[in-house]
Design an enzyme around this catalytic site. Structure first.
Site, PDB file in Angstrom:
ATOM      1  N   HIS A   1     -13.001  26.592 -18.891  1.00 58.84           N
ATOM      2  CA  HIS A   1     -11.814  27.344 -18.454  1.00 58.84           C
ATOM      3  C   HIS A   1     -11.812  28.717 -19.112  1.00 58.84           C
ATOM      4  O   HIS A   1     -11.079  28.965 -20.059  1.00 58.84           O
ATOM      5  CB  HIS A   1     -10.531  26.594 -18.812  1.00 58.84           C
ATOM      6  N   GLN A   2     -12.622  29.607 -18.570  1.00 64.73           N
ATOM      7  CA  GLN A   2     -12.850  30.909 -19.207  1.00 64.73           C
ATOM      8  C   GLN A   2     -11.593  31.776 -19.323  1.00 64.73           C
ATOM      9  O   GLN A   2     -11.490  32.596 -20.205  1.00 64.73           O
ATOM     10  CB  GLN A   2     -13.898  31.675 -18.401  1.00 64.73           C
ATOM     11  N   LYS A   3     -10.669  31.608 -18.386  1.00 67.86           N
ATOM     12  CA  LYS A   3      -9.545  32.548 -18.344  1.00 67.86           C
ATOM     13  C   LYS A   3      -8.291  31.999 -19.021  1.00 67.86           C
ATOM     14  O   LYS A   3      -7.230  32.585 -18.933  1.00 67.86           O
ATOM     15  CB  LYS A   3      -9.207  32.899 -16.883  1.00 67.86           C
ATOM     16  N   ASN A   4      -8.412  30.879 -19.669  1.00 66.22           N
ATOM     17  CA  ASN A   4      -7.212  30.267 -20.234  1.00 66.22           C
ATOM     18  C   ASN A   4      -6.870  30.813 -21.614  1.00 66.22           C
ATOM     19  O   ASN A   4      -7.739  30.987 -22.467  1.00 66.22           O
ATOM     20  CB  ASN A   4      -7.401  28.748 -20.301  1.00 66.22           C
TER      21      ASN A   4
ATOM     22  N   HIS B   1      -9.670  37.243 -23.794  1.00 63.00           N
ATOM     23  CA  HIS B   1      -9.229  36.270 -24.810  1.00 63.00           C
ATOM     24  C   HIS B   1     -10.251  36.147 -25.931  1.00 63.00           C
ATOM     25  O   HIS B   1      -9.906  35.986 -27.095  1.00 63.00           O
ATOM     26  CB  HIS B   1      -9.032  34.890 -24.187  1.00 63.00           C
TER      27      HIS B   1
END
Lengths: 325, 439
Positions: free
Chosen positions: A101-104, A151
């Protein structure tokens, strides 16, 4: 295919489905049976505030399907701490989850919490250096997938501050990232942070670019990058950032900018950013006519997409000229 | 080239309004695809996208029935928290099993509250069912001593990030529920203090970057979404320094509005291919592949041309009369320096320029052509993130919102500062009047 309902481990739990409050709920999603069931069991154990090993399995399952669930992360952290779970195993699990989940955002917040806890609880026991080195390595692994992941860069800054990694090793890291892609603005930004952050945020030494030696080094670094990629805005911004922060005159960059754009050779412009800088140099020199000519070149030939902006800047010349006079 | 008239409108693709209405009708009336499960906890903002998009397309009075409209409003109020504020979704509400002990897992949520209130406003609800005093009191508790806002409060601890997205939502909640009155206000005999405005302004000023943009936190990379949220929040609390303002105040932000403006206009870019390498330097006109220039052509991902570089990397690309290519091609906005255009940034940047009262300093026509010719989906309606992408709610909504700001007359006029129709925002003064707060 019920997963929890048929499992004797969960036989004591009465699942608690979500109540939508009435017909026609907004943004209703076609949940899989698996997700609906997992949510119902999660809601039941959260309502009971159960902190047990099976809660870790359940939250892991749910997070995998819905990592944006904001209270499940807090619940999981509480459970981990209540059970004195192996936090290194948690980091291992987070590695996989972050890659999936790269964008979390929550994943990274949770990671901060775990690393902080490891250092706090096991102070003296934990090999801090081993820990941050492993964290830095993981961050680089994430950058293999996406070298601009916001992130991950934020987390990298947190590591630098948390473990005081302001030294040459971190500078070399930015150089390594920039060697891969000289246009990676995130890496430029990180360099700015490593050079200047300590003075501003920790207040425990270092002047950043206000130290003449550091300034010379950083100016040289950015100029070399421009030489390789003249039409790359990042090093130009970096140079201008140094000028602004140190209060040095823009005139120091005039000769450099003229290698890439000059009014004498309007057909040989190699960088629109050089033109932009040159316009500001002329403003500083109070040469409104020349500044206007440069802005015209941008508006008509080298950067017409921002035509209205260059005209606007030209309009400001009169105002600034009047103020100067 | 000569056959192309200088009349830009001939070249501009149009909004396929019927398909967009169909797309949003599907979102409203059928279940969202399973892929949205990862956004289950963000349902209130999905709801806002759907309702606001139908409003912008002037279809909100026709697509849902009277009964459905009532049900939708009831669902939003169903998400209202008993102690003020709204949840993002009903998933944390334990219903009959709720008690003091498990209340910590069921907090109200700042973005959830802003999107709930905004959606109610779009639906022309009079907000009388909002627990206004509780909500404003809770809002105050959501602010940290450093001035930033969190997302939720759990066991007395403010959780979530501290970035300007939350600050924007907090400012929006304050604006909707107390208008332009600052200081304490009296609600039904209860005295409600204001949030700490100076401290919040300080947060934004600290997050301004060395290159002019605004980040989520000091020293982080500036990003157009955070820049919008920062400027938008300052505008909502009447603390914005604008580039054309006569005096730049230290009690306002940003510190240097002209530099922020400069950073914003640089976001417009002709780079569209997310997979194209950016490592090659200046190409001359001769070796620049023109594969991206054909009218209406969708660029397949991974198509890098002969030289593995985007065609428009060079600044002197426009030398030699390629202005016409530019007219056909359009240019969207990126979110950070040296990144490719993405539909959503056409809004974040376009709206930021609106808030700064300099909307025409970018090329609005090029932005429209980018959206309509490249990321609008020709079959499904809606907009994708990149050219050729399938549509999703987020990009489909922000694409419409951006189009409105960029001057399209096929979408209702948008209020850039709140990201809903002007018509919806103009309902606020009447509501404020009923509450006796300043408009």
């Amino acid at each position: 295919m019920p997963k929890y309902a048929d499992d004797p481990t969960w036989a004591d739990i009465v699942p608690l489905p979500t109540d939508e409050g009435g017909p026609n709920p907004l943004a209703a999603i076609a949940y899989s049976d698996d997700y609906s069931e997992t949510m119902s069991y999660l809601r039941a154990v959260m309502a009971a505030k159960e902190h047990s090993p099976r809660v870790l399995d359940l939250t892991e399952d749910l997070i995998d399907m819905n990592p944006a669930h904001y209270t499940v992360w807090l619940y999981r952290a509480e459970t981990l701490f209540a059970l004195h779970s192996d936090l290194r195993a948690e980091l291992e699990w987070l590695n996989e989850t972050a890659l999936a989940h790269q964008k979390n955002y929550q994943i990274w917040h949770h990671r901060n919490l775990i690393v902080d806890r490891l250092c706090g609880e096991e102070q003296g026991v934990v090999d801090e250096e081993g820990l941050w080195k492993a964290e830095c390595e993981f961050v680089e692994q994430m950058f293999e997938r996406d070298a601009k992941n916001y992130h991950v860069w934020s987390y990298r800054q947190w590591l630098v501050r948390r473990f005081g990694l302001w030294g040459p090793v971190e500078l070399e890291f930015t150089e390594r990232m920039l060697a891969r892609d000289l246009r990676n603005n995130s890496a430029w930004n990180h360099r700015w942070f490593v050079v200047n952050g300590r003075a501003e945020m920790e207040g425990d030494g270092g002047l950043g670019v206000e130290d003449p030696e550091v300034r010379a080094r950083e100016v040289k670094f950015a100029m070399e990058a421009v030489a390789k990629t003249p039409q790359n805005q990042s090093p130009w911004n970096y140079l201008r950032g140094i000028v602004r922060k140190t209060g040095m005159s823009l005139g120091h960059l005039k000769g450099f900018a003229e290698q890439y754009a000059s009014l004498k050779e309007p057909d040989e412009v190699r960088s629109s950013f050089a033109l932009d800088l040159l316009a500001e140099v002329y403003v500083e020199e109070k040469k409104a006519k020349e500044a206007g000519e440069v802005l015209d070149l941008l508006a008509t030939r080298y950067d017409p997409i921002r035509k209205h902006y260059w005209q606007y800047r030209k309009g400001l010349l009169g105002v600034e000229g009047a103020a100067a006079a | 080239m000569a056959i192309l008239s200088s009349n830009e409108s001939l070249l501009e693709p149009s909004l396929d309004k019927a398909r967009h209405v169909k797309y949003w009708t599907r979102c409203l009336k059928t279940y969202l695809p399973n892929q949205y499960t990862g956004n289950d906890s963000n349902r209130m903002y999905l709801a806002y996208f759907i309702i606001s998009a139908l409003d912008l397309l002037d279809a909100l009075k026709t697509v849902p029935s009277e009964q459905e409209r009532r049900d939708h409003v009831n669902w939003i109020y169903h998400c209202q928290h008993p102690n003020g504020g709204f949840r993002m979704w009903p998933g944390t509400d334990f219903g009959k099993l709720s008690n003091e002990k498990n209340a910590q897992y069921d907090p109200a949520n700042i973005p959830g509250t802003y999107f709930a209130l905004a959606t109610l406003l779009i639906y022309d609800d009079d907000l009388t069912r909002v627990r206004r005093a509780d909500c404003l009191e809770w809002l105050r508790q959501m602010q940290r001593p450093d001035g930033s806002f969190g997302e939720t409060i759990v066991n007395g601890r403010i959780e979530g990030g501290s970035d300007s997205r939350l600050g924007f939502c907090a400012a929006g909640i304050r604006h909707i529920l107390r208008g332009r009155t600052s200081g304490s206000i009296d609600i039904d005999g209860q005295l409600i203090q204001d949030i700490e405005l100076d401290a919040f302004v300080g947060c934004v000023r600290m997050a301004e970057s060395f290159d002019g943009g605004i980040a989520d936190e000091p020293f982080h990379e500036p990003q157009a979404g955070y820049t919008f949220c920062s400027l938008g929040a300052l505008a909502l609390i009447d603390r914005l320094n604008r580039p054309n303002g006569h005096d730049v105040k230290e009690t306002n932000g940003p510190v240097d509005p002209l530099r922020v403006l400069d950073w914003l206009v640089w976001r417009q870019t002709e780079l569209t291919d997310p997979d194209a390498g950016l490592d090659t330097e200046l190409c001359t006109d001769e070796d620049a592949p023109h594969t991206q220039h054909a009218e209406g052509q969708h660029i397949p991902k991974g198509d890098k041309g002969d030289h593995g570089m985007p065609a428009k990397q060079s600044p002197d690309k426009t030398v030699g009369g390629s202005m016409f290519d530019l007219l056909v091609d359009g240019a969207g906005m990126n979110g950070r320096t040296n990144k490719v255009a993405d539909t959503c940034y056409a809004f974040w940047v376009g709206a930021s320029l609106h808030i700064m009262e300099t909307p025409t300093l970018c090329d609005q026509s090029a932005a429209r052509r980018y959206l309509l010719g490249k990321t609008q989906h020709g079959v499904l309606g809606g907009f994708g993130k990149f050219p050729g992408d399938l549509p999703d709610l987020y990009h489909s909504y922000l694409g419409l919102a951006a189009l409105s700001l960029a001057g399209s007359d096929q979408v209702k006029p948008l209020d850039g500062g709140m990201c809903l129709s002007r018509e919806a925002r103009e309902r606020l003064p009447t509501i404020w009047k009923s509450w006796r707060v300043d408009a």
